[in-house]
Design a protein around this motif. Sequence first.
Motif, PDB file in Angstrom:
ATOM      1  N   ASN A 173      27.849  39.195  49.786  1.00  0.00           N
ATOM      2  CA  ASN A 173      28.712  39.718  48.686  1.00  0.00           C
ATOM      3  C   ASN A 173      30.155  39.195  48.818  1.00  0.00           C
ATOM      4  O   ASN A 173      30.560  39.480  49.826  1.00  0.00           O
ATOM      5  N   SER A 174      30.500  38.449  47.826  1.00  0.00           N
ATOM      6  CA  SER A 174      32.099  38.004  47.997  1.00  0.00           C
ATOM      7  C   SER A 174      32.747  37.998  46.740  1.00  0.00           C
ATOM      8  O   SER A 174      32.198  37.914  45.586  1.00  0.00           O
ATOM      9  N   ARG A 175      33.961  38.594  46.790  1.00  0.00           N
ATOM     10  CA  ARG A 175      34.713  38.652  45.516  1.00  0.00           C
ATOM     11  C   ARG A 175      35.534  37.375  45.480  1.00  0.00           C
ATOM     12  O   ARG A 175      36.315  37.049  46.187  1.00  0.00           O
ATOM     13  N   ILE A 176      35.199  36.556  44.356  1.00  0.00           N
ATOM     14  CA  ILE A 176      35.840  35.373  44.327  1.00  0.00           C
ATOM     15  C   ILE A 176      36.555  34.812  42.935  1.00  0.00           C
ATOM     16  O   ILE A 176      36.028  35.395  41.772  1.00  0.00           O
ATOM     17  N   THR A 177      37.725  34.388  43.065  1.00  0.00           N
ATOM     18  CA  THR A 177      38.353  33.968  42.140  1.00  0.00           C
ATOM     19  C   THR A 177      38.099  32.437  41.768  1.00  0.00           C
ATOM     20  O   THR A 177      38.141  31.694  42.672  1.00  0.00           O
ATOM     21  N   ASP A 222      39.178  33.419  36.855  1.00  0.00           N
ATOM     22  CA  ASP A 222      38.147  34.487  36.501  1.00  0.00           C
ATOM     23  C   ASP A 222      37.852  35.047  38.099  1.00  0.00           C
ATOM     24  O   ASP A 222      37.514  34.396  38.856  1.00  0.00           O
ATOM     25  N   THR A 223      37.866  36.474  38.149  1.00  0.00           N
ATOM     26  CA  THR A 223      37.601  37.262  39.282  1.00  0.00           C
ATOM     27  C   THR A 223      36.433  38.003  39.158  1.00  0.00           C
ATOM     28  O   THR A 223      36.480  39.005  38.383  1.00  0.00           O
ATOM     29  N   MET A 224      35.256  37.850  40.096  1.00  0.00           N
ATOM     30  CA  MET A 224      34.241  38.738  40.002  1.00  0.00           C
ATOM     31  C   MET A 224      33.266  38.723  41.435  1.00  0.00           C
ATOM     32  O   MET A 224      33.743  37.997  42.199  1.00  0.00           O
ATOM     33  N   ASN A 225      32.669  39.540  41.371  1.00  0.00           N
ATOM     34  CA  ASN A 225      31.737  39.597  42.855  1.00  0.00           C
ATOM     35  C   ASN A 225      30.571  38.786  42.642  1.00  0.00           C
ATOM     36  O   ASN A 225      29.806  38.666  41.508  1.00  0.00           O
ATOM     37  N   TYR A 226      30.087  38.030  43.569  1.00  0.00           N
ATOM     38  CA  TYR A 226      28.860  37.108  43.599  1.00  0.00           C
ATOM     39  C   TYR A 226      27.968  37.603  44.758  1.00  0.00           C
ATOM     40  O   TYR A 226      28.437  38.047  45.705  1.00  0.00           O
ATOM     41  N   TRP A 227      26.645  37.497  44.562  1.00  0.00           N
ATOM     42  CA  TRP A 227      25.866  37.781  45.524  1.00  0.00           C
ATOM     43  C   TRP A 227      24.809  36.522  45.925  1.00  0.00           C
ATOM     44  O   TRP A 227      24.693  35.723  45.023  1.00  0.00           O
ATOM     45  N   GLN A 237      30.662  27.041  38.369  1.00  0.00           N
ATOM     46  CA  GLN A 237      29.702  28.046  38.948  1.00  0.00           C
ATOM     47  C   GLN A 237      29.804  28.037  40.605  1.00  0.00           C
ATOM     48  O   GLN A 237      30.060  27.164  41.244  1.00  0.00           O
ATOM     49  N   VAL A 238      29.609  29.481  40.893  1.00  0.00           N
ATOM     50  CA  VAL A 238      29.599  29.582  42.080  1.00  0.00           C
ATOM     51  C   VAL A 238      28.351  30.105  42.719  1.00  0.00           C
ATOM     52  O   VAL A 238      27.392  30.744  42.241  1.00  0.00           O
ATOM     53  N   GLN A 239      27.979  29.822  44.093  1.00  0.00           N
ATOM     54  CA  GLN A 239      26.659  30.019  44.742  1.00  0.00           C
ATOM     55  C   GLN A 239      27.095  30.492  46.017  1.00  0.00           C
ATOM     56  O   GLN A 239      28.088  30.026  46.697  1.00  0.00           O
ATOM     57  N   LEU A 240      26.388  31.538  46.585  1.00  0.00           N
ATOM     58  CA  LEU A 240      26.477  32.158  47.924  1.00  0.00           C
ATOM     59  C   LEU A 240      25.021  31.874  48.574  1.00  0.00           C
ATOM     60  O   LEU A 240      23.865  32.300  47.937  1.00  0.00           O
TER      61      LEU A 240
END
Length: 120
Positions: free
Chosen positions: A96-100, A105-110, A1-4
């Motif tokens: 917003n960051s485009r993260i792999t 998996d690559t997607m945009n996160y907010w 999981q990714v968090q900003l």
Amino acid sequence: QVQLVESGGGLVQAGGSLRLSCTASGSIFSINAMSWYRQAPGKQRELMALITNGGYTNYADSVKGRFTISRDNAKNTVYLQMNSLKPEDTADYYCNSRITTQNYDTMNYWGKGTLVTVSS
């Protein structure tokens, strides 16, 4: 999981400055473009500034010459230095960051946003 997670918003008088930060954390393999958007009440979210992982930057006309985007790749952090603030800059600011991810998996996160209020 990714968090900003954004920080640095607040109340400032017109003509003042603020510095926003946004740090990405979690299962990150690489971060591509990082950007800042803002959304004022009753308006659509709009792109303010973008920086690629190579350091290319681009700005909305409304903030050119006043805002500066930068990033620290070692810290997975993007910054937005905002100078000469105007009341019309009042908005929620989103990272917003485009993260792999480490699963490739690559997607945009907010992020959840940070409020900037500029008083006249």
